[in-house]
Motif scaffolding. Structure first.
Motif, PDB file in Angstrom:
ATOM      1  N   ARG A 124     -12.443   1.795 -11.028  1.00 34.36           N
ATOM      2  CA  ARG A 124     -11.682   1.787 -12.166  1.00 34.36           C
ATOM      3  C   ARG A 124     -10.393   2.457 -11.790  1.00 34.36           C
ATOM      4  N   PRO A 125      -9.182   1.604 -12.546  1.00 34.74           N
ATOM      5  CA  PRO A 125      -8.031   1.987 -12.500  1.00 34.74           C
ATOM      6  C   PRO A 125      -7.528   3.390 -12.517  1.00 34.74           C
ATOM      7  N   PHE A 126      -8.080   4.103 -13.594  1.00 34.36           N
ATOM      8  CA  PHE A 126      -7.727   5.451 -13.620  1.00 34.36           C
ATOM      9  C   PHE A 126      -7.847   6.440 -12.544  1.00 34.36           C
ATOM     10  N   PHE A 127      -9.162   6.079 -11.751  1.00 30.31           N
ATOM     11  CA  PHE A 127      -9.343   6.830 -10.673  1.00 30.31           C
ATOM     12  C   PHE A 127      -8.897   6.310  -9.301  1.00 30.31           C
ATOM     13  N   LEU A 128      -8.422   5.145  -9.256  1.00 30.99           N
ATOM     14  CA  LEU A 128      -7.782   4.699  -8.204  1.00 30.99           C
ATOM     15  C   LEU A 128      -6.337   5.216  -8.074  1.00 30.99           C
ATOM     16  N   GLU A 129      -5.391   5.450  -9.153  1.00 34.31           N
ATOM     17  CA  GLU A 129      -4.418   5.936  -9.178  1.00 34.31           C
ATOM     18  C   GLU A 129      -4.434   7.158  -8.498  1.00 34.31           C
ATOM     19  N   GLY A 130      -3.592   7.323  -7.614  1.00 34.74           N
ATOM     20  CA  GLY A 130      -3.416   8.779  -6.878  1.00 34.74           C
ATOM     21  C   GLY A 130      -4.489   9.178  -6.174  1.00 34.74           C
ATOM     22  N   ALA A 131      -5.612   8.156  -5.872  1.00 32.38           N
ATOM     23  CA  ALA A 131      -6.864   8.509  -5.309  1.00 32.38           C
ATOM     24  C   ALA A 131      -6.842   9.367  -3.784  1.00 32.38           C
ATOM     25  N   ASN A 144       0.914  -1.213   0.154  1.00 32.52           N
ATOM     26  CA  ASN A 144      -0.103   0.004  -0.048  1.00 32.52           C
ATOM     27  C   ASN A 144       0.872   1.326   0.057  1.00 32.52           C
ATOM     28  N   LEU A 145       0.967   1.864  -1.053  1.00 29.55           N
ATOM     29  CA  LEU A 145       1.836   3.149  -1.431  1.00 29.55           C
ATOM     30  C   LEU A 145       1.235   4.288  -0.874  1.00 29.55           C
ATOM     31  N   ALA A 146       1.940   5.122  -0.501  1.00 31.05           N
ATOM     32  CA  ALA A 146       1.273   6.553  -0.383  1.00 31.05           C
ATOM     33  C   ALA A 146       0.723   7.212  -1.476  1.00 31.05           C
ATOM     34  N   GLY A 147      -0.381   7.711  -1.472  1.00 29.29           N
ATOM     35  CA  GLY A 147      -1.001   8.308  -2.632  1.00 29.29           C
ATOM     36  C   GLY A 147      -2.210   7.466  -3.214  1.00 29.29           C
ATOM     37  N   GLY A 148      -2.051   6.288  -2.857  1.00 32.91           N
ATOM     38  CA  GLY A 148      -3.056   5.211  -3.714  1.00 32.91           C
ATOM     39  C   GLY A 148      -2.470   4.877  -5.159  1.00 32.91           C
ATOM     40  N   ARG A 149      -2.729   3.513  -5.607  1.00 30.78           N
ATOM     41  CA  ARG A 149      -2.184   3.036  -6.763  1.00 30.78           C
ATOM     42  C   ARG A 149      -3.102   2.044  -7.141  1.00 30.78           C
ATOM     43  N   ALA A 150      -3.187   2.019  -8.748  1.00 29.81           N
ATOM     44  CA  ALA A 150      -4.029   0.922  -9.436  1.00 29.81           C
ATOM     45  C   ALA A 150      -3.020  -0.462  -9.233  1.00 29.81           C
ATOM     46  N   THR A 151      -3.657  -1.326  -9.866  1.00 26.60           N
ATOM     47  CA  THR A 151      -3.210  -2.573  -9.355  1.00 26.60           C
ATOM     48  C   THR A 151      -2.532  -3.295 -10.285  1.00 26.60           C
ATOM     49  N   LYS A 152      -2.284  -2.596 -11.463  1.00 27.43           N
ATOM     50  CA  LYS A 152      -1.378  -3.318 -12.512  1.00 27.43           C
ATOM     51  C   LYS A 152       0.260  -3.245 -12.117  1.00 27.43           C
ATOM     52  N   ARG A 153       1.010  -4.381 -12.072  1.00 28.32           N
ATOM     53  CA  ARG A 153       2.164  -4.824 -11.333  1.00 28.32           C
ATOM     54  C   ARG A 153       3.154  -3.720 -11.892  1.00 28.32           C
TER      55      ARG A 153
END
Length: 647
Positions: A288-295, A132-141
């Motif tokens: 949805r990955p785009f909105f999860l990235e940096g959420a 779990n990284l600071a800022g939030g990330r999508a799940t693509k490795r």
């Protein structure tokens, strides 16, 4: 265990386990990651122990020891947990898994030392990891990042070893620094969480990792691309083909840019809400990955917020910038567009100096013919010992509804022994309306408050949770809007049975509502193998109300998970909802899954094969539409191909 997805930032408890400081230590020779901790590799590495229980502050009944070192490329972490090996729960074995329900240890680290940039690295006794990284990330490795771990179960418990690349975190400038760290250990069998360092609502007492030489990570500047394409058949349109692109790159070391062109939202399984009655709108979780990235950079508020990405149903293109401008200042900027139809522009600046104070300014600008809306938020919070003060003001300017506002302020007090008290004043005008936000109530003015007590015990009763809430709201005309009284109690037993009771008595305008609810769960702390049931009855909105539900999660074989639920609600008419989902791991990266849903007389089912989590091309074959109300004949093959372009 409240720290399952929040780990080590807000940790209510008693006092420091030891000095709270661990010296930085450079490893000349990296350890071999085989899950075997030996003196030859770890003997000279600084270690920590004397863990305490999260809830009570009492000494942990079992011994946990950890070691921490580093070199120019990696952080090295090892832990030995003493526990009866016959009682260990460890079902997951994959990289980047959800480890809830497993025994596990975690390292939390804030490289900035500012207590607002924690990254979490989890390992279970089988070597499965969660990041779990600071800022939030999508799940693509390729985008999420990863770390390598190994573990084994021993005669006295389990041991883990891990190496964490410095580069997966947003790092401050290079040089000697005192980083902030904490280490946690979870035992789902007893519903206990243990931490190395904590104190009541005082982040300043979280542990230090002293004199660490943070490296300068020099990598060629690249743009990470995730082009996708899918083709197949749909009963409405016949043959179909579509393609799109996601991209990610660093603007500077701690500031990232994410973009998307023609994203594929159709084939992403969405959350299904329960049938529970509510006077107010409810939102399903964003998937949805785009909105999860940096959420996390955009997450301002929960029950009221100026931006909820679920409002943006579709888009042609989107751009997002998120990260750190300084150690204390986080920024998030987002813009999405459907050409010729609508445009959303969202921004948020969060300033958290020294972890004790919080200042947030954000806005959401929505442009659509006839529906233009601009909403701003200014909020602040301050921690004074055990007391947290908060206040905020939101203003919306809507083309249809005009100008409205939402103002609030209050406090929360946690005494560190399990008691929690809060009080809030709230004033929402009749015209407050953030179109792409979430504001289920308006035309409200009044107070709400509550008191709660949460405690863990030894013996027959393992845990007690009691909460009492009252709200008294009027509308701006001075009439009664809502008066709410709510009581909740939950008891956990040593045999892992959990029983909960809820009672609510409300007045909503002229309606006088009253509901009793009881719920059972067994065994608690084991989400992969668990049964739960609930029953509620009363009177709501002038009608008799009755509901019952059952949820069963089971692993018939080690690599297969099945979850089933059924709910019935009788409120004027009868509604039924049944959900059956399943997933079978063919191997480390290949999964067959699906979900069947029946809502009243409508039913839908889909089946999918997914190869994901591996570096390189991912494949996704799906029969049916995951989010349709009724089954649709559809067969789609999708491929995602990660690329990197040096600039």
């Amino acid at each position: 265990m409240r720290w399952v997805l929040g780990l080590l930032l807000a940790v209510p408890a008693w006092a420091l386990g030891e000095t709270g400081r661990l010296p930085g230590h450079v490893l000349a020779t990296p350890p071999t990651l085989d899950g075997v901790i030996n003196d030859a590799e770890w003997g000279e590495v600084p270690s920590g122990t004397h863990f305490v229980e999260e809830e009570t502050g009492s000494a942990a009944p079992e011994t946990t020891v950890f070691w921490l070192g580093y070199d120019a490329s990696f952080i090295y972490f090892a832990a030995r947990v003493t526990v009866d090996p016959k009682l260990i729960q460890a079902t997951q074995y994959r990289v980047n898994s959800n480890l809830e329900g497993d025994d596990r240890v975690a390292l939390g680290i804030d490289p900035t030392g500012a207590l607002n940039e924690f990254n979490e690295f989890w390992v279970n006794p089988r070597g499965a990891t969660q990041i779990n990284l600071a800022g939030g990330r999508a799940t693509k490795r390729e985008w999420l990042g990863e770390f390598v771990a190994a573990a084994r179960i021993t005669e006295t418990g389990y041991e883990v070893e891990a190496k964490i690349p410095w580069k997966v975190m947003r790092l401050p400038g290079p040089g000697k620094r005192n980083l902030r760290i904490n280490v946690g250990q979870a035992c789902p069998r007893t519903q206990r969480a243990y931490l190395w360092q904590f104190s009541p609502n005082n982040l300043q007492t979280i542990g230090y990792w002293d004199n660490v030489d943070v490296p300068r990570i020099v990598e060629p500047h690249t743009i990470k691309l995730l082009p996708y394409a899918y083709a197949g058949y749909d009963e409405d349109t016949g043959g179909i083909f579509n393609s799109g692109l996601d991209l990610k790159t660093k603007i500077v070391d701690r500031l990232e840019l994410v973009g998307t062109i023609n994203p594929d939202f159709r084939n992403i399984e969405g959350q299904i809400l329960s049938l529970d009655f509510s006077y107010f709108e409810r939102l399903a979780s964003e998937t949805r990955p785009f909105f999860l990235e940096g959420a996390n950079a955009f997450q301002v508020g929960f029950d009221q917020r100026i931006f909820a990405p679920q409002r943006i149903r579709d888009l042609d293109a989107g751009l997002k910038i998120h990260g750190k401008l300084t150690d204390d200042l986080t920024v998030g900027l987002l813009d999405t567009i459907r050409f010729g139809e609508e445009n959303a522009n969202v921004g948020s600046f969060n300033y958290v100096p020294k972890g004790r104070h919080r200042f947030t300014f954000s806005w959401a600008d929505w442009r659509k013919p006839g529906e233009d809306n601009f909403t701003t938020n200014l909020s602040t919070g301050h921690d004074i010992g055990k007391l947290s003060l908060f206040a905020g003001s939101m203003v919306s300017r809507d083309k249809v509804r005009g100008v409205g506002w939402r103002n609030n302020g209050g406090f929360e007090l946690r005494d560190g022994t399990g008691w929690n008290v809060f009080l809030e004043w709230l004033d929402i005008s009749p015209r407050f309306f953030p179109r792409i936000g979430f504001s289920p109530e308006r035309d409200v003015r009044g107070f709400s408050g509550g008191v709660g007590f949460e405690k863990t015990h030894r013996g027959t009763f393992q845990s007690t949770n009691v909460f009492l809430y009252h709200a008294d709201y009027k509308n701006h005309a001075g009439n009664v809007y809502r008066r709410s009284n709510f009581f909740e109690a939950d008891v956990g037993f040593s045999n892992r049975l959990s029983i909960g009771y809820e009672y609510s008595r409300d007045r909503f305008f002229a309606n006088k509502d009253e509901i009793h609810s009881i719920g059972l769960r067994y065994p608690s702390g084991s989400p992969q193998r668990q049964i739960g049931a609930g029953y509620g009855f009363g009177r709501v909105a002038g009608k008799n109300y009755k509901t019952w539900s059952v949820v069963v999660a089971y692993r018939p074989i080690p690599k297969m998970q099945v979850t089933a639920s059924h709910q019935v609600v009788r409120h004027g008419r009868e509604q039924q909802q049944s959900i059956l989902s399943w997933a079978y791991d063919i191997g480390q990266y290949d999964t067959i899954s699906g979900r069947a849903v029946r809502i009243d007389n409508d039913w839908n089912v889909y089946f999918a094969y997914r190869r994901s989590g591996v570096r390189g091309v991912e494949y996704f074959l799906i029969l049916g539409d995951p989010n349709a109300r009724k089954f649709r004949r559809s067969l789609i093959l999708k491929a995602t191909i990660p690329l990197e372009v040096r600039t």
